[in-house]
Design a protein around this motif. Sequence first.
Motif, PDB file in Angstrom:
ATOM      1  N   LEU A   1      -3.243  -6.812  -1.630  1.00 59.00           N
ATOM      2  CA  LEU A   1      -2.844  -5.874  -0.492  1.00 59.00           C
ATOM      3  C   LEU A   1      -3.048  -4.281  -0.695  1.00 59.00           C
ATOM      4  O   LEU A   1      -2.419  -3.604  -0.068  1.00 59.00           O
ATOM      5  CB  LEU A   1      -1.290  -6.155  -0.185  1.00 59.00           C
ATOM      6  N   GLY A   2      -4.209  -4.082  -1.760  1.00 56.65           N
ATOM      7  CA  GLY A   2      -4.152  -2.427  -1.842  1.00 56.65           C
ATOM      8  C   GLY A   2      -5.081  -2.028  -0.627  1.00 56.65           C
ATOM      9  O   GLY A   2      -4.827  -0.790  -0.138  1.00 56.65           O
ATOM     10  N   ILE A   3      -6.194  -2.790  -0.310  1.00 58.14           N
ATOM     11  CA  ILE A   3      -7.179  -1.967   0.770  1.00 58.14           C
ATOM     12  C   ILE A   3      -6.275  -2.194   1.991  1.00 58.14           C
ATOM     13  O   ILE A   3      -6.001  -2.985   2.441  1.00 58.14           O
ATOM     14  CB  ILE A   3      -8.428  -2.819   0.777  1.00 58.14           C
ATOM     15  N   GLY A   4      -6.235  -0.735   2.706  1.00 58.09           N
ATOM     16  CA  GLY A   4      -5.606  -0.758   4.016  1.00 58.09           C
ATOM     17  C   GLY A   4      -4.367  -0.684   4.321  1.00 58.09           C
ATOM     18  O   GLY A   4      -3.497  -0.886   5.219  1.00 58.09           O
ATOM     19  N   MET A   5      -3.641  -0.678   2.955  1.00 58.79           N
ATOM     20  CA  MET A   5      -2.215  -0.959   2.952  1.00 58.79           C
ATOM     21  C   MET A   5      -1.574   0.392   3.785  1.00 58.79           C
ATOM     22  O   MET A   5      -0.517   0.020   4.594  1.00 58.79           O
ATOM     23  CB  MET A   5      -1.415  -0.893   1.401  1.00 58.79           C
ATOM     24  N   GLY A   6      -1.876   1.607   3.763  1.00 54.38           N
ATOM     25  CA  GLY A   6      -1.324   2.567   4.494  1.00 54.38           C
ATOM     26  C   GLY A   6      -1.511   2.258   5.850  1.00 54.38           C
ATOM     27  O   GLY A   6      -0.579   2.666   6.678  1.00 54.38           O
ATOM     28  N   ALA A   7      -2.726   2.073   6.366  1.00 53.80           N
ATOM     29  CA  ALA A   7      -2.963   1.732   7.571  1.00 53.80           C
ATOM     30  C   ALA A   7      -2.007   0.705   8.407  1.00 53.80           C
ATOM     31  O   ALA A   7      -1.669   0.745   9.356  1.00 53.80           O
ATOM     32  CB  ALA A   7      -4.627   1.578   8.126  1.00 53.80           C
ATOM     33  N   MET A   8      -1.765  -0.182   7.759  1.00 53.57           N
ATOM     34  CA  MET A   8      -1.063  -1.707   8.033  1.00 53.57           C
ATOM     35  C   MET A   8       0.401  -0.886   8.078  1.00 53.57           C
ATOM     36  O   MET A   8       1.124  -1.423   9.336  1.00 53.57           O
ATOM     37  CB  MET A   8      -1.091  -2.664   6.862  1.00 53.57           C
ATOM     38  N   ALA A   9       0.929  -0.283   7.213  1.00 53.64           N
ATOM     39  CA  ALA A   9       2.157   0.361   7.387  1.00 53.64           C
ATOM     40  C   ALA A   9       2.417   1.210   8.485  1.00 53.64           C
ATOM     41  O   ALA A   9       3.468   1.354   9.285  1.00 53.64           O
ATOM     42  CB  ALA A   9       2.726   0.987   6.200  1.00 53.64           C
ATOM     43  N   ARG A  10       1.329   2.218   8.706  1.00 58.60           N
ATOM     44  CA  ARG A  10       1.646   2.926   9.848  1.00 58.60           C
ATOM     45  C   ARG A  10       1.570   2.215  11.212  1.00 58.60           C
ATOM     46  O   ARG A  10       2.385   2.791  12.161  1.00 58.60           O
ATOM     47  CB  ARG A  10       0.328   4.008   9.758  1.00 58.60           C
ATOM     48  N   ILE A  11       0.569   1.336  11.270  1.00 59.26           N
ATOM     49  CA  ILE A  11       0.784   0.451  12.516  1.00 59.26           C
ATOM     50  C   ILE A  11       2.018  -0.454  12.937  1.00 59.26           C
ATOM     51  O   ILE A  11       2.566  -0.515  13.928  1.00 59.26           O
ATOM     52  CB  ILE A  11      -0.405  -0.502  12.561  1.00 59.26           C
ATOM     53  N   SER A  12       2.619  -0.841  11.772  1.00 62.35           N
ATOM     54  CA  SER A  12       3.815  -1.663  12.014  1.00 62.35           C
ATOM     55  C   SER A  12       5.117  -0.825  12.559  1.00 62.35           C
ATOM     56  O   SER A  12       5.280   0.352  12.417  1.00 62.35           O
ATOM     57  CB  SER A  12       4.240  -2.201  10.489  1.00 62.35           C
ATOM     58  N   SER A  13       5.950  -1.423  12.869  1.00 60.56           N
ATOM     59  CA  SER A  13       7.261  -0.984  13.586  1.00 60.56           C
ATOM     60  C   SER A  13       8.105  -0.646  12.100  1.00 60.56           C
ATOM     61  O   SER A  13       9.001  -0.019  12.402  1.00 60.56           O
ATOM     62  CB  SER A  13       7.902  -1.643  14.616  1.00 60.56           C
ATOM     63  N   TRP A  14       8.050  -1.661  11.270  1.00 57.92           N
ATOM     64  CA  TRP A  14       8.915  -1.687  10.055  1.00 57.92           C
ATOM     65  C   TRP A  14       8.102  -2.659   9.078  1.00 57.92           C
ATOM     66  O   TRP A  14       7.448  -3.404   9.451  1.00 57.92           O
ATOM     67  CB  TRP A  14      10.461  -2.189  10.246  1.00 57.92           C
ATOM     68  N   TYR A  15       8.449  -2.216   7.649  1.00 56.77           N
ATOM     69  CA  TYR A  15       7.775  -3.092   6.735  1.00 56.77           C
ATOM     70  C   TYR A  15       8.740  -2.752   5.594  1.00 56.77           C
ATOM     71  O   TYR A  15       9.417  -1.899   5.293  1.00 56.77           O
ATOM     72  CB  TYR A  15       6.240  -2.758   6.487  1.00 56.77           C
ATOM     73  N   ASP A  16       8.518  -3.994   4.660  1.00 54.81           N
ATOM     74  CA  ASP A  16       9.185  -3.678   3.282  1.00 54.81           C
ATOM     75  C   ASP A  16       8.062  -4.448   2.403  1.00 54.81           C
ATOM     76  O   ASP A  16       7.594  -5.716   2.691  1.00 54.81           O
ATOM     77  CB  ASP A  16      10.325  -4.434   3.508  1.00 54.81           C
ATOM     78  N   VAL A  17       7.985  -4.108   1.130  1.00 55.57           N
ATOM     79  CA  VAL A  17       7.089  -4.437   0.066  1.00 55.57           C
ATOM     80  C   VAL A  17       7.677  -4.910  -1.268  1.00 55.57           C
ATOM     81  O   VAL A  17       8.667  -3.938  -1.607  1.00 55.57           O
ATOM     82  CB  VAL A  17       5.943  -3.781  -0.180  1.00 55.57           C
ATOM     83  N   HIS A  18       7.788  -5.729  -1.809  1.00 59.39           N
ATOM     84  CA  HIS A  18       7.879  -5.918  -3.296  1.00 59.39           C
ATOM     85  C   HIS A  18       6.644  -6.450  -4.016  1.00 59.39           C
ATOM     86  O   HIS A  18       5.973  -7.354  -3.816  1.00 59.39           O
ATOM     87  CB  HIS A  18       9.234  -6.780  -3.509  1.00 59.39           C
ATOM     88  N   SER A  19       6.530  -5.730  -5.331  1.00 61.70           N
ATOM     89  CA  SER A  19       5.269  -6.241  -5.920  1.00 61.70           C
ATOM     90  C   SER A  19       5.512  -6.007  -7.448  1.00 61.70           C
ATOM     91  O   SER A  19       5.942  -4.796  -7.954  1.00 61.70           O
ATOM     92  CB  SER A  19       4.080  -5.345  -5.309  1.00 61.70           C
ATOM     93  N   ARG A  20       4.982  -6.877  -8.245  1.00 66.68           N
ATOM     94  CA  ARG A  20       5.200  -6.717  -9.751  1.00 66.68           C
ATOM     95  C   ARG A  20       3.773  -7.132 -10.243  1.00 66.68           C
ATOM     96  O   ARG A  20       3.291  -8.194 -10.065  1.00 66.68           O
ATOM     97  CB  ARG A  20       6.142  -7.226 -10.375  1.00 66.68           C
TER      98      ARG A  20
END
Length: 341
Positions: free
Chosen positions: A105-124
């Motif tokens: 989920l690195g490529i395009g993550m910023g664009a996806m977040a901007r399009i969404s109405s709300w988002y949340d992520v957890h990653s390790r």
Amino acid sequence: MVAVRYAHDDTWVRAENSSAVGTVRRMAVDLAEAAGFDAERTGQTAVAVTEAVSNLVKHAVEGVVMVRSQPTNPAVVELVAIDRGPGMPDVARALRDGYSTSGTLGIGMGAMARISSWYDVHSRPGKGTILVMHFAAADAPSAAPRASGLSRPIGEETVSGDSFAIAATGDGAAPETTVLLCDGLGHGELAAQASRTAVELFLRAADEEPLATLERLHRGLGHTRGGAVAVARVRATSVSYAGLGNISGWIANAEGRRGMVSVPGIAGHQARHLRQYDFDLPEHSTVVLHSDGLTERWHPSAVPGLFARSPAVVAAGLLREAGSRRDDACVVTVRPGDDRD
């Protein structure tokens, strides 16, 4: 009282090859159109969903994805993506437009977040990534829901015998969330019929105390296979809980968890003394209910940072960490209805 149901019909798609991209995109477009999105917003949703699933296919280990109507707001399209690696070492950096990585989920993550109405992520790193995104109509607000739930059928089955329901109870001055989880006895359609019946009975009387609701369910499931059932009402500083059978109830936070008590039996067929228990709810706690399709051996400390995320991400994380493919699985998560967090 406003009651909303989302239950056994979650459809998960394995992100194993490029065919998954088109499958999930079509599902998202159908949901967006059904929710009344205009053509532009439907197209934006399709772009973000395509990007998310494409990255799962390209980079993820054991990636799965689902799109559905959001459990507490049917006008919102929800995407849930789960994988087991490689994970992102720096989520904030990945959210910057133009950032590229070989991680999930690195490529395009910023664009996806901007399009969404709300988002949340957890990653390790080494553990994997959980992404939840909401898409609402262009003029519709969307906020983090205080409750969520996920279900998954056993193996390659298409129907789950586990169901959940969520009801907003109380009033504006004292908001409450009341939830049901039912694990229909066995698997397949007959188990699903039992859990669907439990959901229908619950939604007729979700404003009753959990014990009264549990008694109603026990009486009403007699013509079905029956199952394990639990009802929890979450207030600002307390939770009331009544369970019958093998449903696990927990009060959890980043430091640990406390169990809630279900009495032995089978709803609809076998019960002795049904009881309701009341527990204090410490700050920053999440109430968790899950069927025995999730092992009880999970612990918050094993996934640092997970319980600081939204209930939707917590539910997905627990399904990944504790869920078994050898049984139907269902988990519901709730945060208190106040402004402490």
